[in-house]
Design a protein around this motif. Sequence first.
Motif, PDB file in Angstrom:
ATOM      1  N   TYR A   1       0.867  -1.126  -0.024  1.00 58.07           N
ATOM      2  CA  TYR A   1      -0.077   0.082   0.104  1.00 58.07           C
ATOM      3  C   TYR A   1       0.973   1.425  -0.112  1.00 58.07           C
ATOM      4  CZ  TYR A   1       0.041  -1.244   5.040  1.00 58.07           C
ATOM      5  OH  TYR A   1       0.523  -1.598   6.326  1.00 58.07           O
ATOM      6  N   PRO A   2       1.660   1.361  -0.910  1.00 56.79           N
ATOM      7  CA  PRO A   2       2.623   2.492  -1.001  1.00 56.79           C
ATOM      8  C   PRO A   2       2.329   3.919  -1.425  1.00 56.79           C
ATOM      9  CG  PRO A   2       2.969   1.134  -2.948  1.00 56.79           C
ATOM     10  CD  PRO A   2       1.753   0.662  -2.189  1.00 56.79           C
ATOM     11  N   VAL A   3       2.952   4.855  -0.683  1.00 57.57           N
ATOM     12  CA  VAL A   3       2.839   6.152  -1.514  1.00 57.57           C
ATOM     13  C   VAL A   3       3.579   6.060  -2.486  1.00 57.57           C
ATOM     14  CG1 VAL A   3       3.649   8.630  -0.937  1.00 57.57           C
ATOM     15  CG2 VAL A   3       2.384   7.293   0.938  1.00 57.57           C
ATOM     16  N   VAL A   4       3.365   6.743  -3.714  1.00 57.01           N
ATOM     17  CA  VAL A   4       4.081   6.566  -4.915  1.00 57.01           C
ATOM     18  C   VAL A   4       4.326   7.976  -5.576  1.00 57.01           C
ATOM     19  CG1 VAL A   4       4.744   5.478  -7.323  1.00 57.01           C
ATOM     20  CG2 VAL A   4       3.917   4.190  -5.285  1.00 57.01           C
ATOM     21  N   SER A   5       3.347   8.261  -5.945  1.00 57.43           N
ATOM     22  CA  SER A   5       3.426   9.788  -6.580  1.00 57.43           C
ATOM     23  C   SER A   5       3.473  10.862  -5.813  1.00 57.43           C
ATOM     24  CB  SER A   5       1.923   9.917  -7.444  1.00 57.43           C
ATOM     25  OG  SER A   5       1.963  11.264  -8.204  1.00 57.43           O
ATOM     26  N   MET A   6       4.267  11.821  -6.110  1.00 57.41           N
ATOM     27  CA  MET A   6       4.400  13.149  -5.363  1.00 57.41           C
ATOM     28  C   MET A   6       3.700  14.313  -5.934  1.00 57.41           C
ATOM     29  SD  MET A   6       6.089  13.110  -2.597  1.00 57.41           S
ATOM     30  CE  MET A   6       5.772  11.218  -1.887  1.00 57.41           C
ATOM     31  N   SER A   7       2.660  13.958  -7.043  1.00 63.13           N
ATOM     32  CA  SER A   7       2.117  14.760  -7.750  1.00 63.13           C
ATOM     33  C   SER A   7       0.467  14.676  -7.351  1.00 63.13           C
ATOM     34  CB  SER A   7       2.312  14.871  -9.282  1.00 63.13           C
ATOM     35  OG  SER A   7       3.566  15.171  -9.412  1.00 63.13           O
ATOM     36  N   ALA A   8      -0.401  15.745  -7.586  1.00 55.51           N
ATOM     37  CA  ALA A   8      -1.628  15.864  -7.513  1.00 55.51           C
ATOM     38  C   ALA A   8      -2.272  14.933  -8.643  1.00 55.51           C
ATOM     39  CB  ALA A   8      -2.435  16.857  -7.217  1.00 55.51           C
ATOM     40  N   PRO A   9      -3.360  14.378  -8.493  1.00 53.81           N
ATOM     41  CA  PRO A   9      -4.179  14.268  -7.245  1.00 53.81           C
ATOM     42  C   PRO A   9      -3.947  12.848  -6.527  1.00 53.81           C
ATOM     43  CG  PRO A   9      -5.409  13.091  -9.146  1.00 53.81           C
ATOM     44  CD  PRO A   9      -3.757  13.511  -9.643  1.00 53.81           C
ATOM     45  N   ASN A  10      -3.122  12.213  -7.033  1.00 50.58           N
ATOM     46  CA  ASN A  10      -2.763  10.802  -6.285  1.00 50.58           C
ATOM     47  C   ASN A  10      -1.597  11.140  -5.015  1.00 50.58           C
ATOM     48  OD1 ASN A  10      -4.260   9.325  -8.150  1.00 50.58           O
ATOM     49  ND2 ASN A  10      -2.727   9.755  -9.614  1.00 50.58           N
TER      50      ASN A  10
ATOM     51  N   ALA B   1      15.769  -2.278 -12.729  1.00 47.98           N
ATOM     52  CA  ALA B   1      15.220  -2.410 -11.549  1.00 47.98           C
ATOM     53  C   ALA B   1      14.729  -3.970 -11.217  1.00 47.98           C
ATOM     54  CB  ALA B   1      13.767  -1.634 -11.579  1.00 47.98           C
ATOM     55  N   PRO B   2      14.815  -4.309  -9.920  1.00 49.29           N
ATOM     56  CA  PRO B   2      14.477  -5.458  -9.578  1.00 49.29           C
ATOM     57  C   PRO B   2      13.002  -6.020  -9.600  1.00 49.29           C
ATOM     58  CG  PRO B   2      14.568  -4.190  -7.750  1.00 49.29           C
ATOM     59  CD  PRO B   2      15.063  -3.421  -8.978  1.00 49.29           C
ATOM     60  N   PRO B   3      12.676  -7.240  -9.598  1.00 51.11           N
ATOM     61  CA  PRO B   3      11.188  -7.532  -9.974  1.00 51.11           C
ATOM     62  C   PRO B   3      10.430  -7.152  -8.406  1.00 51.11           C
ATOM     63  CG  PRO B   3      12.710  -9.479  -9.961  1.00 51.11           C
ATOM     64  CD  PRO B   3      13.727  -8.373  -9.574  1.00 51.11           C
ATOM     65  N   VAL B   4       9.223  -6.832  -8.668  1.00 49.67           N
ATOM     66  CA  VAL B   4       8.460  -5.951  -7.668  1.00 49.67           C
ATOM     67  C   VAL B   4       7.287  -6.776  -7.616  1.00 49.67           C
ATOM     68  CG1 VAL B   4       7.232  -3.787  -7.171  1.00 49.67           C
ATOM     69  CG2 VAL B   4       9.577  -3.896  -8.038  1.00 49.67           C
ATOM     70  N   PHE B   5       6.810  -6.918  -6.057  1.00 52.72           N
ATOM     71  CA  PHE B   5       5.658  -7.229  -5.856  1.00 52.72           C
ATOM     72  C   PHE B   5       4.619  -6.079  -5.031  1.00 52.72           C
ATOM     73  CE2 PHE B   5       2.778  -8.770  -2.364  1.00 52.72           C
ATOM     74  CZ  PHE B   5       2.317  -9.943  -2.898  1.00 52.72           C
ATOM     75  N   LEU B   6       3.419  -5.878  -5.703  1.00 53.30           N
ATOM     76  CA  LEU B   6       2.860  -4.829  -5.368  1.00 53.30           C
ATOM     77  C   LEU B   6       1.102  -5.159  -4.779  1.00 53.30           C
ATOM     78  CD1 LEU B   6       3.279  -2.519  -8.489  1.00 53.30           C
ATOM     79  CD2 LEU B   6       4.116  -2.015  -6.247  1.00 53.30           C
ATOM     80  N   LEU B   7       0.880  -4.416  -3.636  1.00 57.44           N
ATOM     81  CA  LEU B   7      -0.132  -4.978  -2.891  1.00 57.44           C
ATOM     82  C   LEU B   7      -0.952  -3.766  -2.446  1.00 57.44           C
ATOM     83  CD1 LEU B   7      -1.841  -7.344  -1.310  1.00 57.44           C
ATOM     84  CD2 LEU B   7      -0.606  -6.482   0.406  1.00 57.44           C
ATOM     85  N   HIS B   8      -2.371  -3.594  -2.578  1.00 58.28           N
ATOM     86  CA  HIS B   8      -2.930  -2.425  -2.264  1.00 58.28           C
ATOM     87  C   HIS B   8      -4.532  -2.890  -2.050  1.00 58.28           C
ATOM     88  CE1 HIS B   8      -1.732   1.861  -2.357  1.00 58.28           C
ATOM     89  NE2 HIS B   8      -3.037   2.114  -1.682  1.00 58.28           N
ATOM     90  N   ALA B   9      -5.406  -2.096  -1.211  1.00 57.14           N
ATOM     91  CA  ALA B   9      -6.736  -2.346  -1.154  1.00 57.14           C
ATOM     92  C   ALA B   9      -7.365  -1.238  -1.799  1.00 57.14           C
ATOM     93  CB  ALA B   9      -7.196  -2.307   0.545  1.00 57.14           C
ATOM     94  N   GLU B  10      -8.314  -1.772  -2.457  1.00 57.19           N
ATOM     95  CA  GLU B  10      -8.844  -0.626  -3.571  1.00 57.19           C
ATOM     96  C   GLU B  10      -9.943   0.409  -2.590  1.00 57.19           C
ATOM     97  OE1 GLU B  10      -9.346  -1.937  -7.899  1.00 57.19           O
ATOM     98  OE2 GLU B  10     -10.707  -3.092  -6.694  1.00 57.19           O
TER      99      GLU B  10
ATOM    100  N   ASN C   1      -1.758   4.875  -6.821  1.00 53.73           N
ATOM    101  CA  ASN C   1      -0.448   4.979  -6.610  1.00 53.73           C
ATOM    102  C   ASN C   1       0.227   3.638  -7.031  1.00 53.73           C
ATOM    103  OD1 ASN C   1       0.855   7.383  -4.798  1.00 53.73           O
ATOM    104  ND2 ASN C   1      -1.250   7.182  -4.388  1.00 53.73           N
ATOM    105  N   THR C   2      -0.293   2.511  -6.460  1.00 50.92           N
ATOM    106  CA  THR C   2       0.225   1.220  -6.978  1.00 50.92           C
ATOM    107  C   THR C   2      -0.079   0.914  -8.317  1.00 50.92           C
ATOM    108  OG1 THR C   2       0.146   0.092  -5.001  1.00 50.92           O
ATOM    109  CG2 THR C   2      -0.329  -1.385  -6.763  1.00 50.92           C
ATOM    110  N   ILE C   3      -0.933   1.269  -9.071  1.00 49.29           N
ATOM    111  CA  ILE C   3      -1.407   1.291 -10.392  1.00 49.29           C
ATOM    112  C   ILE C   3      -0.414   1.871 -11.225  1.00 49.29           C
ATOM    113  CG2 ILE C   3      -2.983   1.627 -12.371  1.00 49.29           C
ATOM    114  CD1 ILE C   3      -5.209   1.044  -9.964  1.00 49.29           C
TER     115      ILE C   3
END
Length: 333
Positions: free
Chosen positions: A220-229, A261-270, A279-281
Amino acid sequence: MKSDRRSVLGAGLLLSVFSASRALAQTAPPAAPGAAPPGLPQPEETLDLWPQGVPGMPANPPIEKTTERSEDLLVTDRAVLGITVPRLSVFRPDRPNGAAVLLMPGGGYNHIVVDKEGYELGRWLAARGFTAFVLFYRLPYDGWAAGPDVALSDAQRAMRLIRHRHAEYAIDPERVAAMGFSAGGHLCADLATRFASRTYDPVDQTDRLSAKPICAAPIYPVVSMSAPNAHPGSRERLLGANPSTALEAAHSPDRNVPANAPPVFLLHAEDDDVVPAANTILLRAALKERNIPVETHLFEHGGHGFGLRKAVGKPVEIWPELWRNWARGTGLG
């Protein structure tokens, strides 16, 4: 960085007898007043990241403080801020499998969550053979010279230190993963995309080693530093009140994915109402564009900050095993 796995594990077992004496020289883990809950192991071993002095100390250093936010005597929920001695709290498995995981708890870059996204995951990993290192990183709003790169400096240094000390922990230095949550998920994604960026001047031979994890799991990461996300609190504490578009781009991992970049595992609740699942998308799309292996799990329910304890009884409860099964395919084990 190639090592014979059997010799690595054997050397680690032989050297483990010295770990207690080495640990005594390190800064103690963050702790709040009062007794810890019975039956829950607390880390007795730490590693200071910068034994020769923490770089870029502000003129008025913050004072480390840990607070207990839980009213349940059996379930702790500590938060620590004002870190001036960044360090790793270590959870050793009884039977090491040769792999390690660097854990980066969240806290909106305002504080660092000790238990829910740190020690609880450390215990879970250690019970399954992984050596877990919980990172207490410096917070960017405290005035460090590295500015918004200060937490990444600590994450890079932590990866290198784990590899440098691999024999003491029976770790294969090629099998070190990263996992982070919320703002710690941003730090994890930042490490996975900017592991080769020079965010501090090398201080010793440890800094000759790679900071690239074998795989990364921003949860459930913070990713974008730009609005709106963008998550407003994390963005302001990391970049200030009015960052430029260039600064936003420089610290949005989805806009900095390298070809290696290394392989990445992403997880988030909608239904996450704190950090949008967008952010995850965004990060998934950027990884796909670079042909980086990525596995993505979106759950309908879960909210934000579920870690282990708040996932119980929900479909998202299965996420640690999903990560573990995926991680085997990356070589982590």
